[in-house]
Design an enzyme around this catalytic site. Structure first.
Site, PDB file in Angstrom:
ATOM      1  N   TYR A 174       0.678  -1.281   0.080  1.00 22.58           N
ATOM      2  CA  TYR A 174       0.133   0.067  -0.035  1.00 22.58           C
ATOM      3  C   TYR A 174       0.991   1.295   0.140  1.00 22.58           C
ATOM      4  O   TYR A 174       0.389   2.167  -0.279  1.00 22.58           O
ATOM      5  CB  TYR A 174      -0.968  -0.029   1.315  1.00 22.58           C
ATOM      6  CG  TYR A 174      -1.935  -0.971   1.188  1.00 22.58           C
ATOM      7  CD1 TYR A 174      -2.335  -1.890   0.017  1.00 22.58           C
ATOM      8  CD2 TYR A 174      -2.765  -1.267   2.227  1.00 22.58           C
ATOM      9  CE1 TYR A 174      -3.152  -2.759   0.017  1.00 22.58           C
ATOM     10  CE2 TYR A 174      -3.904  -2.210   2.345  1.00 22.58           C
ATOM     11  CZ  TYR A 174      -3.935  -2.934   1.221  1.00 22.58           C
ATOM     12  OH  TYR A 174      -5.118  -3.938   1.244  1.00 22.58           O
ATOM     13  N   LYS A 223       3.723 -15.116   2.977  1.00 18.19           N
ATOM     14  CA  LYS A 223       3.787 -16.107   1.725  1.00 18.19           C
ATOM     15  C   LYS A 223       5.056 -16.389   1.362  1.00 18.19           C
ATOM     16  O   LYS A 223       5.819 -16.218   0.271  1.00 18.19           O
ATOM     17  CB  LYS A 223       3.100 -15.163   0.624  1.00 18.19           C
ATOM     18  CG  LYS A 223       2.713 -16.068  -0.458  1.00 18.19           C
ATOM     19  CD  LYS A 223       1.649 -17.378  -0.313  1.00 18.19           C
ATOM     20  CE  LYS A 223       1.255 -17.811  -1.767  1.00 18.19           C
ATOM     21  NZ  LYS A 223       0.310 -19.235  -1.545  1.00 18.19           N
ATOM     22  N   ASP A 255      -2.848 -18.126   2.698  1.00 13.46           N
ATOM     23  CA  ASP A 255      -4.000 -18.777   2.015  1.00 13.46           C
ATOM     24  C   ASP A 255      -4.627 -19.913   3.022  1.00 13.46           C
ATOM     25  O   ASP A 255      -5.789 -20.134   3.072  1.00 13.46           O
ATOM     26  CB  ASP A 255      -3.621 -19.430   0.557  1.00 13.46           C
ATOM     27  CG  ASP A 255      -2.336 -19.937   0.601  1.00 13.46           C
ATOM     28  OD1 ASP A 255      -1.673 -19.961   1.505  1.00 13.46           O
ATOM     29  OD2 ASP A 255      -1.998 -20.716  -0.654  1.00 13.46           O
ATOM     30  N   ASP A 279      -4.887  -6.468   6.261  1.00 17.44           N
ATOM     31  CA  ASP A 279      -6.303  -5.915   5.478  1.00 17.44           C
ATOM     32  C   ASP A 279      -7.439  -6.856   5.331  1.00 17.44           C
ATOM     33  O   ASP A 279      -8.678  -6.956   5.743  1.00 17.44           O
ATOM     34  CB  ASP A 279      -6.029  -5.096   4.419  1.00 17.44           C
ATOM     35  CG  ASP A 279      -7.100  -4.194   4.077  1.00 17.44           C
ATOM     36  OD1 ASP A 279      -8.236  -4.083   4.727  1.00 17.44           O
ATOM     37  OD2 ASP A 279      -7.011  -3.456   2.674  1.00 17.44           O
ATOM     38  N   ASP A 283     -10.831  -8.438   7.861  1.00 21.20           N
ATOM     39  CA  ASP A 283     -12.146  -8.263   7.752  1.00 21.20           C
ATOM     40  C   ASP A 283     -12.971  -9.660   7.739  1.00 21.20           C
ATOM     41  O   ASP A 283     -13.914  -9.809   8.150  1.00 21.20           O
ATOM     42  CB  ASP A 283     -12.200  -7.588   6.182  1.00 21.20           C
ATOM     43  CG  ASP A 283     -12.007  -6.200   6.098  1.00 21.20           C
ATOM     44  OD1 ASP A 283     -12.024  -5.533   7.125  1.00 21.20           O
ATOM     45  OD2 ASP A 283     -12.008  -5.591   4.966  1.00 21.20           O
TER      46      ASP A 283
END
Length: 388
Positions: A174, A223, A255, A279, A283
């Site tokens: 970001y 990852k 994942d 992020d 959620d």
């Protein structure tokens, strides 16, 4: 307020890292709290949180001084930009900031016809960066009274779950360099994911510190099978873990973590991860509790300062209708009391009041179920304040 006395600790690698050495209570005549009411339902839910803080002020004989600060669409309407230098300076002068939701309807609001750097969310990224808020903490807790709202099967829920997502907030994809160019006649977009070891180390330390106050378990999510940034992340987290022998550390690919959150959320205590993964996962974690309207959030820097906000968005479709659930913002105010003002007893009282109101069967429309009593935004705020 909390004051973290400065001190350096030399890690076994030879690198000097910053660690909190001592926390002490400093007596203040008044705490200065910045108030960002925000957009959409923001002003409504912040109003109810302020109502609760007023009750806390009265009960615990602690004065609060409030500074109004514009951010996001509200700032665009007045100043033509989502965050002014003056607003950022005002926030820096506060002991903590309480914020509502930022942004509007991306399809209809004139704010989203502006260049990306002038849209509401640009102000949110800018204040996080400007205040040095590198650590985002999002609890995901399933209330006994709201089990029916949880989308997971009862055998998965069991006795409920209580986890925290610790997300690095000012680095990664970001905040990396980005560009869109035309190459060989094709539009090509590039976003850069960058982390240095100190950015990783400071969020890891905060994550392990939080774990020490909870069930002493950290799941670091990355990852590392694909990304160099994740391999560095894992290396630094392992180094930090050596300073916390009481804490159990596990590594998990992102994942797999996304799958495990809906398969068995009880296994998690503190999920430690980078900006974009955090992020998404925070959620997801919020939705398995049954309503994102219940979940608080804290964005922290080194020391005691923090910015506290609900995890949900601005819900412009119900703005001004007195329908929004203020509980996430009220619980964010409780986090503010606990983590920035060192008022643990008051924070406990606010959280207990929320549980009591739910136990008595009061619900806003988003968490309404058969046999419960529906109430408005303002009524919910009144009910909670009355039980502190």
């Amino acid at each position: 307020m909390n004051v973290y006395k400065p001190g350096n600790v030399k890690h076994k690698t030879g690198k000097v890292i910053h660690r909190r050495i001592e926390i002490e209570r400093v007596k203040k005549m008044a705490f200065k709290i910045g108030v960002i009411r925000g957009d959409g339902i923001g002003p409504e839910i912040v109003g109810e949180a302020l109502k609760v803080l007023q009750k806390v002020s009265e009960k615990y004989s602690q004065e609060f001084e409030y500074t109004e600060i514009l951010l996001g669409g509200a700032s665009i309407d007045v100043h033509g930009e989502p965050l002014t230098k003056e607003a950022l300076a005002a926030a820096k002068e506060c002991d903590a900031v309480l914020m509502g939701s930022i942004g509007g309807d991306t399809t209809t609001s004139p704010w989203y016809k502006l260049p990306a750097n002038l849209r509401p969310e640009a102000g949110l990224l800018a204040i996080r960066k400007g205040l040095g808020l590198f650590a985002n903490m999002r609890p995901a807790y399933l209330y006994e009274e709201l089990k029916d709202a949880c989308p997971l099967k009862e055998e998965i829920i069991g006795d409920g779950f209580d986890l925290v997502v610790m997300r690095e907030l000012t680095g990664g994809l970001y905040f990396g360099d980005r560009k869109t160019t035309e190459e060989n006649g094709l539009l090509t977009a590039v976003d850069t994911l960058t982390y240095n070891e100190e950015e990783i180390r400071r969020i890891a330390i905060r994550g392990f510190d939080i774990a020490m106050k909870r069930r002493k378990k950290v799941t670091s999510v990355d990852k590392a099978n694909v990304l160099d940034s994740s391999r560095l992340w894992r290396k630094v987290v392992n180094e930090v873990a050596e300073d916390y022998p009481e804490v159990e550390l596990n590594h998990m690919l992102v994942d797999n973590c996304a799958m495990q959150l809906v398969r068995d959320p009880k296994q998690f205590d503190v999920i430690l991860t980078e900006n974009m993964f955090g992020d998404i996962l925070s959620d997801e974690a919020s939705m398995v509790t049954g309503s994102i309207g219940m979940l608080s959030s804290a964005s922290l820097k080194e020391g005691s300062f923090g910015l506290y906000e609900p995890s949900h968005g601005s819900a412009p479709d119900i703005a001004g209708k007195n329908l929004a659930n203020p509980i996430a913002t009220i619980l964010s105010a409780a986090m503010l009391l606990r983590y920035s003002l060192n008022m643990d007893e008051a924070a406990d009282a606010v959280e207990a009041a929320v549980k009591q109101v739910l136990k008595e069967g009061y619900r806003t429309v988003d968490i309404m179920s058969e046999g419960m009593t529906q109430c408005s935004t303002t009524e919910m705020g009144d009910l909670i304040a009355a039980r502190i």
